[in-house]
Design a protein around this motif. Structure first.
Motif, PDB file in Angstrom:
ATOM      1  N   GLU A 190       0.631  -1.463   0.148  1.00 24.00           N
ATOM      2  CA  GLU A 190      -0.022  -0.440  -0.175  1.00 24.00           C
ATOM      3  C   GLU A 190       0.960   1.073   0.019  1.00 24.00           C
ATOM      4  O   GLU A 190       0.448   2.193  -0.673  1.00 24.00           O
ATOM      5  CB  GLU A 190      -1.063   0.062   1.518  1.00 24.00           C
ATOM      6  CG  GLU A 190      -1.119   1.712   1.283  1.00 24.00           C
ATOM      7  CD  GLU A 190      -2.671   1.071   2.632  1.00 24.00           C
ATOM      8  OE1 GLU A 190      -2.689   2.166   3.080  1.00 24.00           O
ATOM      9  OE2 GLU A 190      -2.543   0.290   3.310  1.00 24.00           O
ATOM     10  N   LEU A 191       2.258   1.636   0.981  1.00 26.31           N
ATOM     11  CA  LEU A 191       2.638   2.424   0.722  1.00 26.31           C
ATOM     12  C   LEU A 191       3.868   3.082  -0.231  1.00 26.31           C
ATOM     13  O   LEU A 191       3.315   3.871  -0.721  1.00 26.31           O
ATOM     14  CB  LEU A 191       3.346   1.977   2.116  1.00 26.31           C
ATOM     15  CG  LEU A 191       2.734   2.319   3.512  1.00 26.31           C
ATOM     16  CD1 LEU A 191       3.643   1.476   5.117  1.00 26.31           C
ATOM     17  CD2 LEU A 191       2.232   3.975   4.306  1.00 26.31           C
ATOM     18  N   ILE A 192       4.172   1.653  -0.557  1.00 26.47           N
ATOM     19  CA  ILE A 192       4.417   1.582  -1.741  1.00 26.47           C
ATOM     20  C   ILE A 192       4.398   2.001  -3.210  1.00 26.47           C
ATOM     21  O   ILE A 192       4.740   3.072  -3.841  1.00 26.47           O
ATOM     22  CB  ILE A 192       5.907   0.424  -2.143  1.00 26.47           C
ATOM     23  CG1 ILE A 192       6.979  -0.175  -1.104  1.00 26.47           C
ATOM     24  CG2 ILE A 192       7.002   0.780  -3.604  1.00 26.47           C
ATOM     25  CD1 ILE A 192       7.937   0.469  -1.121  1.00 26.47           C
ATOM     26  N   ASP A 193       2.909   1.445  -3.363  1.00 27.40           N
ATOM     27  CA  ASP A 193       2.293   1.596  -4.392  1.00 27.40           C
ATOM     28  C   ASP A 193       1.245   3.097  -4.116  1.00 27.40           C
ATOM     29  O   ASP A 193       1.444   3.841  -5.829  1.00 27.40           O
ATOM     30  CB  ASP A 193       0.990   1.061  -4.518  1.00 27.40           C
ATOM     31  CG  ASP A 193       1.504  -0.820  -5.256  1.00 27.40           C
ATOM     32  OD1 ASP A 193       2.635  -0.874  -5.212  1.00 27.40           O
ATOM     33  OD2 ASP A 193       0.637  -1.558  -5.025  1.00 27.40           O
ATOM     34  N   ALA A 194       1.636   4.091  -3.144  1.00 27.96           N
ATOM     35  CA  ALA A 194       1.284   5.365  -3.327  1.00 27.96           C
ATOM     36  C   ALA A 194       1.948   6.316  -3.121  1.00 27.96           C
ATOM     37  O   ALA A 194       2.182   7.410  -3.288  1.00 27.96           O
ATOM     38  CB  ALA A 194       0.279   5.774  -1.653  1.00 27.96           C
ATOM     39  N   GLY A 195       3.723   5.797  -3.034  1.00 30.56           N
ATOM     40  CA  GLY A 195       4.527   6.827  -3.992  1.00 30.56           C
ATOM     41  C   GLY A 195       5.538   6.954  -2.289  1.00 30.56           C
ATOM     42  O   GLY A 195       6.999   7.586  -2.904  1.00 30.56           O
ATOM     43  N   ALA A 196       5.831   5.903  -1.274  1.00 32.53           N
ATOM     44  CA  ALA A 196       6.688   6.023   0.066  1.00 32.53           C
ATOM     45  C   ALA A 196       7.736   5.938  -0.573  1.00 32.53           C
ATOM     46  O   ALA A 196       8.598   5.048  -1.500  1.00 32.53           O
ATOM     47  CB  ALA A 196       6.375   4.720   1.021  1.00 32.53           C
ATOM     48  N   HIS A 197       8.964   6.842  -0.393  1.00 35.93           N
ATOM     49  CA  HIS A 197      10.718   6.603  -0.723  1.00 35.93           C
ATOM     50  C   HIS A 197      10.840   5.986  -0.166  1.00 35.93           C
ATOM     51  O   HIS A 197      12.121   5.316  -0.557  1.00 35.93           O
ATOM     52  CB  HIS A 197      11.006   8.854  -0.596  1.00 35.93           C
ATOM     53  CG  HIS A 197      10.696   9.404  -1.613  1.00 35.93           C
ATOM     54  ND1 HIS A 197       9.643   9.973  -1.902  1.00 35.93           N
ATOM     55  CD2 HIS A 197      11.445   9.586  -2.607  1.00 35.93           C
ATOM     56  CE1 HIS A 197       9.010  10.508  -2.543  1.00 35.93           C
ATOM     57  NE2 HIS A 197      10.381  10.527  -3.521  1.00 35.93           N
TER      58      HIS A 197
END
Length: 211
Positions: A190-197
């Motif tokens: 969820e976090l990676i797909d949403a753009g987390a660095h």
């Protein structure tokens, strides 16, 4: 980084009992035929409250449900909560390094202020930004846009740290970098797909992701 914005629920504190029990209370008061368990309601931790009730009940009952939720949450639920182990040490270290710290939460501002005070976190933060009671700035992108302007910081030198996709999307939409945390209620995907660095498994790991 000049400034760091922290989400509240699922990032600084674990609010599961208070939020889920207050949702159950609202559903019971509305005579909802099935009451989900606390574990079945963890997906409601993070997103704006009204949007969660829309998914549970439909738009027609969401406003009444929010009012009923707040009946319980304002006196009981907000204290059914606890600071994650290691958070106080992380905040102390960041302040000592010269970072300006803020809270940015979709929770109603009046509740966020009380939680920060109750759990002794006030000393770490310059300001607490949250939604208005009528839902204004419950959207994380709108909230961060407002919070950045209020303290006059350069978004490119600012971080948003949170546990859900809304935090990462809000950061990206405002030119900020986002750091996701896995000890809250969002998944790595969820976090990676949403753009987390970066994604951090523990509060202590946050320090290693901040330059």
């Amino acid at each position: 980084m000049d400034a760091i914005y922290f989400d509240l629920d699922g990032t600084l504190t674990d609010p599961k009992p208070g939020i889920t029990r207050s949702i159950q209370y609202a559903l019971q008061r509305l005579d909802h035929p099935t009451i989900p368990t606390e574990d079945e309601l963890t997906w409601c931790i993070g997103p704006p409250l009204r949007s969660s009730f829309v998914k549970l009940l439909g738009d027609h009952a969401a406003d009444r449900a929010v009012t009923l939720y707040r009946e319980r949450f304002s006196d009981i639920g907000l204290y059914e909560n606890g600071v994650y182990d290691g958070i106080d040490e992380v905040l102390t270290a960041l302040r000592a390094s010269g970072h300006r710290l803020f809270v940015a939460t979709s929770k109603a501002h009046v509740f966020a202020e009380r939680i920060i005070d109750h759990f002794g976190l006030r000393k770490h933060f310059e300001r607490v930004f949250g939604a208005e009671y009528d839902g204004t700035r419950a959207d994380k992108s709108h909230l961060l846009e407002y919070a950045l302007k209020e303290v006059s910081v350069n978004p490119s030198k600012t971080l948003m740290i949170g546990d859900r996709s809304h935090d990462m999307v809000g950061a990206k939409n405002n030119g900020m970098k986002g750091i996701g945390v896995l000890y809250g209620y969002g998944s790595r995907d969820e976090l990676i797909d949403a753009g987390a660095h970066h994604v951090c498994a523990t509060p202590g790991a946050i320090l290693g992701c901040i330059s």
